[in-house]
Structure formats: structure tokens, C-alpha cells
Scaffold this motif. Structure first.
Motif, short mmCIF file in Angstrom:
data_model
loop_
_atom_site.label_atom_id
_atom_site.label_comp_id
_atom_site.label_asym_id
_atom_site.label_seq_id
_atom_site.Cartn_x
_atom_site.Cartn_y
_atom_site.Cartn_z
N LEU A 1 0.77 -1.58 -0.20
CA LEU A 1 0.28 -0.14 0.09
C LEU A 1 0.69 1.25 -0.11
O LEU A 1 0.85 1.88 -0.38
N LEU A 2 1.88 1.52 0.40
CA LEU A 2 2.92 2.13 0.66
C LEU A 2 3.36 2.86 -0.80
O LEU A 2 3.75 3.69 -0.58
N VAL A 3 4.22 2.15 -0.80
CA VAL A 3 4.33 1.41 -1.98
C VAL A 3 4.05 2.24 -3.22
O VAL A 3 4.22 3.11 -4.38
N CYS A 4 2.43 1.58 -3.55
CA CYS A 4 1.57 1.82 -4.77
C CYS A 4 1.00 3.75 -3.95
O CYS A 4 0.68 4.49 -5.16
N GLY A 5 0.95 4.10 -3.22
CA GLY A 5 0.13 5.37 -2.78
C GLY A 5 1.54 6.15 -3.02
O GLY A 5 1.75 7.41 -3.59
#
Length: 198
Positions: free
Chosen positions: A69-73
Motif C-alpha cells: 500500500l505504501l509503495v503504491c501510494g
């Protein structure tokens, strides 16, 4: 919708990359919402395909989903900033962009809080249950903030030009259903259960 339009992320015009017009189609926003939802719901016995795993495995899967999630965000944030720089448009002028930045900040703070829960020796054992409750409560608030951010995207000029009529209302209401499920799961897991006597 997002997966089918992935090639749009790499279209090139004569002057620059078309990132801004493809921002809603890029798979990072879809994966952000998917990972955030599944990362929370995997602790539910009713809603998760991982209900057979132990709590230790659920925590590891939670961490995996939240890291993705953090990488995608960050990827989506990078595309947005690069697009604004190329087009020389001002940054953070819409409610959607301001909510997006706030959502990312809340998600990063949640990840930091999660590190303390993953490694409880970093904090006192007395504050562990309270930190776990704060993590769940703030996680719910971050999830609701992400839902509002997604819903605010429906009011952007691009989206309103692309989707009209009844379909627009369907897209507007669609993020509310997983939000209600997540709210129900977190509140039922963490709110004290009182017996009702008549």
C-alpha cells in the motif's frame, strides 16, 4: 477498469508523457485501496480468505499488504507530482489532492505505529494494549480518509467529463460498501461489549 487501462500510463505525446490524464487509470490507486481493505479485513474471520491462518501469519500478511500500500501510494504521489511539474501546474490546489496528501501522511503514521506493535520491546508492555487500540482506531480513521479521498476524485473535472449519469452515482457510492464493512469489523472487535439487561 484500472487493470485494462494500464498501457495508458506509458502513452507519449509529442511534447511530454501523458501522466495526468492517465493518473486515474494507473494500477497504483486500485492496489492502494485493495491492499488497505484486505490488510484490515484479514483479521476478520468472516470476511477474509486468510481465516485459516494463525494470528502471527495474519500480522505478517497485514504488514505485507500495508507495505505494498505504501509503495503504491508513493508511486501514485510521484506520478502526480511529476505530471504537475511537467505541465507547470500548481501543486495541491484541489480538495482531492489535499485529501490525498493527508491520507498518505496518516498511512505513514499508521505504519510507524505498527512498527512499535510489531516490535513490542521498543515500548513498555503496559502501553501495548492501549497502542493496539490507538492503532486500530487511527487505522479506521485513515481508511475513512482514504474513502473520502477516492470519493472526492469523482468530483474532479476529468472524472465528471468521463463518467456521467447513473454510472457516476454508482461510482460515488461504491467506496462506501467496503468502508461500512471495515467500520463494522473494527468497532465490533475493539468496542467493549456490554450486556443489555431488560
Amino acid at each position: 477498469m484500472c487493470g485494462c487501462a494500464e498501457p495508458l500510463c506509458s502513452l507519449r505525446t509529442s511534447s511530454h508523457w501523458v501522466w495526468s490524464s492517465s493518473h486515474p487509470y494507473c494500477p497504483d490507486q486500485e492496489q492502494f485501496c485493495l491492499c488497505m481493505t484486505e490488510g484490515i479485513l484479514l483479521f476478520s474471520a468472516e470476511c477474509s480468505p486468510f481465516c485459516f491462518k494463525s494470528r502471527k501469519w495474519k500480522v505478517r500478511l497485514h504488514w505485507f499488504f500495508q507495505a505494498v500500500l505504501l509503495v503504491c501510494g508513493a508511486t501514485g504521489f510521484g506520478f502526480m507530482v511529476a505530471s504537475k511539474n511537467i505541465k507547470e501546474h500548481p501543486h495541491f490546489t484541489s480538495w482531492h489532492s489535499l485529501l490525498g496528501v493527508t491520507t498518505m501522511a496518516a498511512t505513514v503514521l499508521q505504519a510507524i505505529c505498527g512498527v512499535f506493535l510489531l516490535f513490542p520491546k521498543l515500548i513498555s508492555t503496559r502501553s501495548f494494549p492501549r497502542l493496539r487500540l490507538y492503532h486500530a482506531t487511527c487505522g479506521l480513521l485513515a481508511y475513512l480518509l482514504a474513502t473520502v479521498t477516492v470519493m472526492s476524485a469523482m468530483f474532479t473535472d476529468w472524472f465528471q467529463a468521463s463518467v456521467t449519469g447513473t454510472v457516476w452515482y454508482v461510482f460515488l457510492l461504491l467506496p462506501l460498501f467496503p468502508a461500512l464493512v471495515v467500520m463494522n469489523q473494527i468497532t465490533s472487535a475493539f468496542l467493549p461489549k456490554k450486556k443489555i439487561t431488560i
